[in-house]
Design a protein around this motif. Structure first.
Motif: not given
Length: 93
Positions: A38-56
């Motif tokens: 029952g949780a929500t799946l949230v897509g995260v873009e590849r370029d975001v995953l590779l950048s700590a500041p963007a991911l945060a």
């Protein structure tokens, strides 16, 4: 994925980052763990995953509570300190 409540508690109200490539086995936990509990799946873009500041920023803005990462990516992010606010409820490597 059906055993997630015992080892990785996920439930309604949680937001699971879909950070893995669909062909990677961790995607099974992300996708089915979210849907079956029952949780929500949230897509995260590849370029975001590779950048700590963007991911945060994305974790905070999208209210992500669960994130699965490879050990290598986790260590890369830890090496780059950022102001992230509250961390996800569950961050697994």
């Amino acid at each position: 994925a059906a055993c997630l409540p015992e080892c990785m508690p996920i439930g309604p109200g949680d937001r699971v980052a879909q950070a893995s490539n669909a062909s990677f086995d961790a995607a099974v936990f992300e996708i089915w763990g979210a849907f079956l509990h029952g949780a929500t799946l949230v897509g995260v873009e590849r370029d975001v995953l590779l950048s700590a500041p963007a991911l945060a920023c994305v974790l905070r803005e999208r209210g992500i509570t669960h994130l699965y990462q490879t050990a290598a990516l986790f260590h890369q992010h830890v090496a780059c300190p950022v102001e992230s606010g509250a961390p996800p409820k569950q961050c697994d490597v």
